[in-house]
Each structure stands twice: as structure tokens, then as C-alpha cells.
Design a protein around this motif. Sequence first.
Motif, PDB file in Angstrom:
ATOM      1  N   ILE A   1       2.250   6.844  -5.919  1.00  9.62           N
ATOM      2  CA  ILE A   1       1.143   7.788  -6.006  1.00  9.62           C
ATOM      3  C   ILE A   1       0.826   8.357  -4.623  1.00  9.62           C
ATOM      4  N   GLY A   2       0.763   7.483  -3.620  1.00  8.91           N
ATOM      5  CA  GLY A   2       0.431   7.938  -2.274  1.00  8.91           C
ATOM      6  C   GLY A   2       1.436   8.921  -1.716  1.00  8.91           C
ATOM      7  N   LEU A   3       2.721   8.646  -1.924  1.00  6.87           N
ATOM      8  CA  LEU A   3       3.761   9.538  -1.410  1.00  6.87           C
ATOM      9  C   LEU A   3       3.753  10.883  -2.114  1.00  6.87           C
ATOM     10  N   LEU A   4       3.576  10.867  -3.428  1.00  7.00           N
ATOM     11  CA  LEU A   4       3.636  12.112  -4.189  1.00  7.00           C
ATOM     12  C   LEU A   4       2.391  12.963  -3.996  1.00  7.00           C
ATOM     13  N   ILE A   5       1.242  12.322  -3.900  1.00  8.37           N
ATOM     14  CA  ILE A   5       0.012  13.102  -3.748  1.00  8.37           C
ATOM     15  C   ILE A   5      -0.046  13.740  -2.361  1.00  8.37           C
ATOM     16  N   ASP A   6       0.628  13.122  -1.404  1.00  9.60           N
ATOM     17  CA  ASP A   6       0.742  13.733  -0.075  1.00  9.60           C
ATOM     18  C   ASP A   6       1.484  15.055  -0.142  1.00  9.60           C
ATOM     19  N   GLN A   7       2.451  15.172  -1.044  1.00 12.36           N
ATOM     20  CA  GLN A   7       3.186  16.423  -1.199  1.00 12.36           C
ATOM     21  C   GLN A   7       2.277  17.551  -1.681  1.00 12.36           C
ATOM     22  N   LEU A   8       1.132  17.187  -2.236  1.00 15.88           N
ATOM     23  CA  LEU A   8       0.156  18.176  -2.693  1.00 15.88           C
ATOM     24  C   LEU A   8      -0.976  18.361  -1.687  1.00 15.88           C
ATOM     25  N   GLY A   9      -0.785  17.808  -0.485  1.00 15.78           N
ATOM     26  CA  GLY A   9      -1.748  18.030   0.598  1.00 15.78           C
ATOM     27  C   GLY A   9      -2.895  17.055   0.650  1.00 15.78           C
ATOM     28  N   VAL A  10      -2.853  15.994  -0.167  1.00 18.66           N
ATOM     29  CA  VAL A  10      -3.971  15.050  -0.247  1.00 18.66           C
ATOM     30  C   VAL A  10      -3.584  13.749   0.446  1.00 18.66           C
ATOM     31  N   ALA A  11      -4.397  13.318   1.392  1.00 23.52           N
ATOM     32  CA  ALA A  11      -4.147  12.084   2.129  1.00 23.52           C
ATOM     33  C   ALA A  11      -5.080  10.989   1.635  1.00 23.52           C
ATOM     34  N   ILE A  12      -4.503   9.955   1.007  1.00 28.22           N
ATOM     35  CA  ILE A  12      -5.250   8.754   0.641  1.00 28.22           C
ATOM     36  C   ILE A  12      -4.507   7.553   1.231  1.00 28.22           C
ATOM     37  N   ARG A  13      -5.083   6.391   1.139  1.00 26.98           N
ATOM     38  CA  ARG A  13      -4.456   5.177   1.642  1.00 26.98           C
ATOM     39  C   ARG A  13      -3.961   4.342   0.464  1.00 26.98           C
ATOM     40  N   THR A  14      -2.788   3.750   0.616  1.00 26.35           N
ATOM     41  CA  THR A  14      -2.263   2.844  -0.403  1.00 26.35           C
ATOM     42  C   THR A  14      -1.813   1.549   0.271  1.00 26.35           C
ATOM     43  N   GLY A  15      -1.814   0.456  -0.481  1.00 33.87           N
ATOM     44  CA  GLY A  15      -1.386  -0.827   0.045  1.00 33.87           C
ATOM     45  C   GLY A  15      -2.447  -1.885  -0.163  1.00 33.87           C
ATOM     46  N   HIS A  16      -2.417  -2.914   0.695  1.00 27.83           N
ATOM     47  CA  HIS A  16      -3.369  -4.019   0.539  1.00 27.83           C
ATOM     48  C   HIS A  16      -4.582  -3.877   1.439  1.00 27.83           C
ATOM     49  N   HIS A  17      -4.605  -2.859   2.299  1.00 25.74           N
ATOM     50  CA  HIS A  17      -5.763  -2.521   3.126  1.00 25.74           C
ATOM     51  C   HIS A  17      -6.187  -3.673   4.036  1.00 25.74           C
ATOM     52  N   CYS A  18      -5.237  -4.499   4.437  1.00 22.40           N
ATOM     53  CA  CYS A  18      -5.546  -5.675   5.263  1.00 22.40           C
ATOM     54  C   CYS A  18      -6.620  -6.542   4.611  1.00 22.40           C
ATOM     55  N   ALA A  19      -6.543  -6.640   3.286  1.00 25.31           N
ATOM     56  CA  ALA A  19      -7.484  -7.460   2.515  1.00 25.31           C
ATOM     57  C   ALA A  19      -6.727  -8.166   1.393  1.00 25.31           C
ATOM     58  N   GLN A  20      -5.617  -8.801   1.752  1.00 27.92           N
ATOM     59  CA  GLN A  20      -4.765  -9.420   0.745  1.00 27.92           C
ATOM     60  C   GLN A  20      -5.468 -10.497  -0.075  1.00 27.92           C
ATOM     61  N   PRO A  21      -6.271 -11.377   0.516  1.00 26.06           N
ATOM     62  CA  PRO A  21      -6.944 -12.380  -0.316  1.00 26.06           C
ATOM     63  C   PRO A  21      -7.820 -11.765  -1.399  1.00 26.06           C
ATOM     64  N   LEU A  22      -8.521 -10.696  -1.075  1.00 23.92           N
ATOM     65  CA  LEU A  22      -9.385 -10.052  -2.059  1.00 23.92           C
ATOM     66  C   LEU A  22      -8.568  -9.424  -3.185  1.00 23.92           C
ATOM     67  N   LEU A  23      -7.532  -8.673  -2.817  1.00 22.20           N
ATOM     68  CA  LEU A  23      -6.721  -8.023  -3.851  1.00 22.20           C
ATOM     69  C   LEU A  23      -5.998  -9.047  -4.715  1.00 22.20           C
ATOM     70  N   ASN A  24      -5.488 -10.102  -4.095  1.00 16.41           N
ATOM     71  CA  ASN A  24      -4.825 -11.136  -4.877  1.00 16.41           C
ATOM     72  C   ASN A  24      -5.781 -11.791  -5.868  1.00 16.41           C
ATOM     73  N   HIS A  25      -7.029 -11.951  -5.460  1.00 11.26           N
ATOM     74  CA  HIS A  25      -8.042 -12.524  -6.352  1.00 11.26           C
ATOM     75  C   HIS A  25      -8.232 -11.675  -7.602  1.00 11.26           C
ATOM     76  N   PHE A  26      -8.052 -10.360  -7.443  1.00 13.00           N
ATOM     77  CA  PHE A  26      -8.209  -9.453  -8.577  1.00 13.00           C
ATOM     78  C   PHE A  26      -6.870  -9.152  -9.262  1.00 13.00           C
ATOM     79  N   GLY A  27      -5.843  -9.885  -8.895  1.00 17.05           N
ATOM     80  CA  GLY A  27      -4.572  -9.801  -9.598  1.00 17.05           C
ATOM     81  C   GLY A  27      -3.712  -8.614  -9.272  1.00 17.05           C
TER      82      GLY A  27
END
Length: 413
Positions: free
Chosen positions: A354-380
Motif C-alpha cells: 500500500i505504501g509503495l503504490l500510494i506513493d505513486q499517486l503522490g501520497v506519503a504515508i508511513r508503513t511498518g512497525h513504527h519502532c513499536a513492535q511490542p505494541l503491534l505484536n500485542h494486536f496481532g
Amino acid sequence: MTALKELTLDVVKVRADFPILEREVHGKPLVYLDNAATSQTPRQVIATFDDYYGRYNANIHRGLHTLADEATAAYERVRETVRVFLNARERREIIFTRGTTEAINLVANAWGRANLKAGDEVLVSLMEHHSNIVPWQLLAEQLGIVIKVIPVDERGVLELEAYRDLFTERTRLVAVNHVSNAFGTINPVQELAAIAHEHGALILIDGAQAAPHEPIDVQAIDADFYAFSGHKVYGPTGAGALYGKAALLEAMPPWQGGGEMIKTVSFDAGTSFADIPHRFEAGTPAVAEVIALGKALEWVSGIGLELIGAWEQQLLTHATEALSRIDGLRILGTAPHKAGVISFVVDGAHSQDIGLLIDQLGVAIRTGHHCAQPLLNHFGVDATCRASFAAYNTPEEIDIFVDALERVIGMVR
């Protein structure tokens, strides 16, 4: 949309201060929604670099010539700007760092090594950025301290009763963020501080994500330590600040040794250290970056953080409503009190695609674990998409983002 127009923030005027917003990406007007990682920089801040390097570039402190005197004065004026920005009592409670990460490491190494011993406990929330986890893990390995995790509920909200129950007679410090970078949750830091102090513990607050969105009052919070980064609050990279109560800083040994942080150095008599805050600012600092940080804080304060925060809340509501209508999209982090951050996953689509493709449309968002892996892992999940807002974003940009996202989802499913 009517509520957005009722606000007095002149977003057109604000956007005019940001030259980067005039560029195109892949033939599309840039829509920049990655502000929780790094906000863009107004031309007033950019100009400070030309001014410094073009007129008075010199090393600060101790120099007697005109350029050194001018550079020192400009640098030290920013200490007062930061003091006012945080409502600290004294300028000497402000230490310049490269950012929040260095500030937390400073506390861990200077205060932590002097005050923690095996069996002592540090409470760290599940929603922390890695920079407020790893330094304490390093101390746990080296000193034998115990890290206890403050849980969150299904909304991404800290569980206050569980927090209270974690305290024992060995609890020495609470390390918690003011605002979650992954979910946008705004934590009740004043209440967290009061509970910590009831149990004789100190509190360190990671304010990196709060500084761009709401006024900060370290005295009202009763924070023992508070850190933030310039590049999150319309300033440069490589500059930030740590606030610490003067009595705590005065009792702390230096973390790094070198020039500026000393009074005297002798092979026979040893070394005596400078008074705070210079004791913690070894070596030549990022002079231009600190001066630019001051200009960024002046720019933010000139608009008003209350106004910026209110505008971003309207954008957050608009974006949340629009994203909630997309089939198969799930927002993670639904706290009732949030900053302008939305983290989400889409069924059948990887966040990186999603991040790579939406960039092709001029939109910059962040994708990944956001340096918050314990939190994301907790939410599966191991990664999310994250859109985050700033003073210069508009409802029209959110509509462009949502339309682009729907196009991308159709392509990857």
C-alpha cells in the motif's frame, strides 16, 4: 466540513510557509501525511541555516571574537525559548540533545547508572517507541534491573488500575510517552506522574509526539524528565531537548566527557565538571540546528498549539470517518483522546504494498512497525499503514488520500 471552516487557522497562509508542499511526486501534487515521523520545515526555519553559516558561523562558548559571541548568544537564546515552550522553571533545566532518543539515553546512563541497582524496577508502557524500551533493556542486562510493562486495553489505552498495581517498594522510575507514535493515544501524564510520585518513583516522559500537537507544561505535569525532538515540531533533524528538574540534574554525573562539560582537567587532580546544563553538553553542539529549533518553536507558538491541535482534531475526525467506510479496513488505536494519527491495516493487503503504490499517486504515508513492535505484536500485526497530520494539511488532502487508498486497495487485493 462546516466545522473545519469554522476554525480560524488560515491553512492557506500556513501552507505558504512550506516550499516543499509546492513540489510534485510522480507527477502528482505532494500530499504529505507522514508527520509523526518527520514534519516539514517552514521557510523561516530553513533561512536560519543560511543566516548562521553566511554571517556568524563559529564555535560557541569561550570564544572572544565577534562571531563566537554572536553564535553563543543565538544558541543560548534558544534555551530560553525551550524553557518557555515547556514552562520549565529555569533555563538550566534545559539540555540540548540530538533528539528524544539521545535524551532518554542520557537519563538512562547518567541518572540510571548512578541510582539503579540489581532488583530495582522501571515501569515501561507497552506502547513505547523502541527508544524508550531499549535503553532500559540495556541497563537490565548490565545492572540487573527489572522492567515491568504497563498494559493497554483493546482501544490502545493504558490500563490505569494495572499501572497502579505494578508499583512495589523497588519501583524507581516510570518511562512513558505523552502521545503514542503508533496509535496517537494521548496518555494522562499528569495522573501517571502523580501516581509515580505517590510511590516514591520518578517519571520520564517521551514528549516527541506531543510537542507538535498540544501545549506542554512540565510544572503542571510535575515531570521529572521530559524529552522532545525538533524534527517532529517543524524544526531540523539532529536537535532536541531534555528537561530535567534542577535538583535531579545537579545530582547526576555526566554521561559523555569532552570539551565544554568541564571546569578543570588535570592528570594530577582529576577533572571537575561544569554546572548544569553544560555538564551534559560535551563537545561542539549542532549550533545551526539548535538555532533553527528555536525558530521552529517560535513559528509554532506564533500560530498557537491550541489552534493547531484543534485543526488536527477536525482532520482526524474527517479522516477517521472516511477510512471507516472502506470495506476490510481496520483502524488500530481507538482511544477517546488521540492526536492526529491513524494507524490501520487492510484485509488481503500488505502495508508495504500500500505504501509503495500510494506513493505513486503522490501520497506519503508511513508503513511498518513504527519502532513499536511490542505494541503491534500485542494486536496481532507486524506492520500497519499510518497517516499523521500537521498544521498544513487540509481536508481536501485527506479526500485525495482516501481516494488514492481505495484505488490501491483495488489493485493489491
